[in-house]
Design an enzyme around this catalytic site. Structure first.
Site, PDB file in Angstrom:
ATOM      1  CE  LYS A  30      -4.522   0.955   0.482  1.00 29.15           C
ATOM      2  NZ  LYS A  30      -5.676   0.080   0.223  1.00 29.15           N
TER       3      LYS A  30
HETATM    4  N1  GLU Z   1      -7.424   0.168  -2.998  1.00 27.17           N
HETATM    5  C1  GLU Z   1      -8.195  -1.018  -3.228  1.00 27.17           C
HETATM    6  C2  GLU Z   1      -8.237  -1.896  -1.991  1.00 27.17           C
HETATM    7  O1  GLU Z   1      -8.072  -1.427  -0.890  1.00 27.17           O
HETATM    8  C3  GLU Z   1      -7.759  -1.748  -4.505  1.00 27.17           C
HETATM    9  C4  GLU Z   1      -6.330  -2.179  -4.548  1.00 27.17           C
HETATM   10  C5  GLU Z   1      -5.896  -2.716  -5.913  1.00 27.17           C
HETATM   11  O2  GLU Z   1      -6.699  -2.777  -6.822  1.00 27.17           O
HETATM   12  O3  GLU Z   1      -4.726  -3.077  -6.011  1.00 27.17           O
HETATM   13  O4  GLU Z   1      -8.530  -3.068  -2.068  1.00 27.17           O
END
Ligand code: GLU
Length: 423
Positions: A114
């Site tokens: 992240k």
């Molecule tokens: N931000 C989204 C999540 O928390 C998607 C992450 C992604 O598609 O890699 O799942």
């Protein structure tokens, strides 16, 4: 033997503290793999970067940026990038760890990662936003890549920001690396269905949970907190299925109409200026949101919203976690003891990353699928994953959250064990 990490100071209800206690709860169900469990409590790699830009008025502004790769045992890192003034390293660590669990829960061949920038994007011009995005991408360029770590949208980031990230990475590497990020615009290698995928996944898991509870969606009363890409799409799909969206809360306020809000009118207004002032509803105090007589509650904003006190009060039978980490551990126990069913974030909102995976696969093969195929595959993957989690919960008599962690952590730690420690 292992000292706690020195670089963060989690509390019981902070995001990393919440995640650590979720891991502790799954340990009894890991058998011989528990030997490897400490790996879940330590991010593999955490990068903090300085993001300086020249503002439109000539001043130089510095922002703090992060990219955390929590675990890469099962594949490259995967997870969004969040732009928010309150982002911290500790929060990004927790979000990266939830990505590890989420990707393993739906069996995508990814680890978890992240990123985030501590910035309020609403205070930036479009040009400043582009500069912040590009400089951040350059700074984290040493650890991201189509085979290393693949960012995506999250809170306050979107397809345009992904386009700038893809372009910056491509310029720096002399390639056209469409697979370095997902959630891109369609003509840059984006996937049909990606924008609505997270909200659709919330609906798909919610529909199945409602069926198992014997809760008829026709006329069911739904309250939604957060009306961005996740909450608004989930609300739209529940409304299409016959449910009444009776309350919505966003950063501008809380609105309530016991007869159901008119989605066709609310959606365009909320996109333009938020839900406050919507003509077809009464405005209520934000805290009253948690007392409303509803059947389904969808927290789809930020972490830590369902506190112990709110868990005592809320009336819903079913909580669908569109957000990451919305429920603190103590509240989780209260909801379980009150018989409220919680479909946890790590499966409930996995639709987004599932279609991100489809996007990445399509970019590699340079062969694109139609939207029906994407939605059918999404339904099937999430349906099967939920079934397996439900079976695990029934077998051990544990919550869906602990069951999701059990299914996921078994996959993560088996991969860890099979790869072995290097050197
Ligand atoms: N931000 C989204 C999540 O928390 C998607 C992450 C992604 O598609 O890699 O799942």
């Amino acid at each position: 033997m292992n000292q706690p990490l020195s670089y963060v100071h989690p509390t019981a209800n902070s995001p990393w503290g919440t995640y650590l206690s979720q891991v502790d709860r799954v340990l009894p169900y890991l058998g011989h793999l528990a030997r490897w469990s400490e790996t879940l409590k330590r991010p593999k790699r955490a990068l903090i970067v300085d993001v300086p830009i020249e503002m439109d008025d000539g001043r130089i502004a510095h922002f703090e940026g992060y990219r955390v790769q929590h675990n890469l045992s099962r594949g490259p890192g995967k997870g969004g990038v969040r732009f928010h003034p309150d982002v911290t390293l500790e929060e990004v660590m927790a979000l990266s760890a939830w990505m590890t669990v989420k990707c393993a829960a739906v069996n995508l061949p990814y680890g978890g990662a992240k990123g985030g920038i501590r910035v309020d994007p609403k205070l930036l011009s479009q040009q400043e936003l582009e500069k912040v995005t590009r400089r951040y991408t350059s700074e984290i360029g040493v650890i991201i890549g189509p085979q290393q770590d693949i960012p995506a949208p999250d809170v306050n980031t979107n397809a345009q920001i992904m386009a700038w990230m893809m372009d910056t990475y491509s310029m720096n590497t002399g390639t056209t690396a469409t697979g370095v990020v997902t959630g891109k615009p369609i003509h840059l290698g984006g996937s049909l269905g990606r924008v609505k995928a997270t909200g659709r996944g919330v609906f798909v898991t919610g529909r199945e949970a409602a069926r198992r509870l014997g809760l008829n969606l026709q006329g069911a009363r739904v309250a939604v907190q957060g009306f961005g890409n996740v909450g608004s799409v989930a609300a739209e799909l529940f409304a299409e299925a016959g449910a009444k969206i009776v309350a919505v809360q966003d950063h501008t306020g809380t609105i309530y109409n016991p007869n159901g809000l008119n989605m066709a009118q609310l959606l365009p207004q909320s996109r333009a200026k938020g839900v406050a002032g919507f003509a077809g509803a009464e405005a209520i105090a934000d805290e009253e949101f948690w007392d409303l007589p509803v059947d389904i509650l969808i927290p789809a904003a930020l972490e830590g919203q369902i506190t112990a006190a709110r868990a005592q009060r809320l009336k819903a039978r079913l909580v669908l976690e569109g957000a990451n980490g919305p429920t603190v551990p103590e509240a989780d126990d209260i909801l379980a003891s009150r018989g409220v069913l919680v479909v946890p974030d790590v499966i409930c909102n996995a639709g987004g990353v599932t279609v991100s995976y489809f996007e990445w696969v399509q970019d590699f093969s340079s062969f694109f699928w139609d939207e029906d195929e994407i939605n059918q595959r999404l339904d099937r993957i999430m349906g099967n994953a939920l079934q397996q989690i439900w079976d695990t919960a029934d077998r051990h008599k544990i919550t869906l959250r602990t069951a999701t962690f059990a299914v996921a952590c078994e996959r993560i730690l088996t991969a860890r064990q099979e790869r072995g420690l290097y050197p």
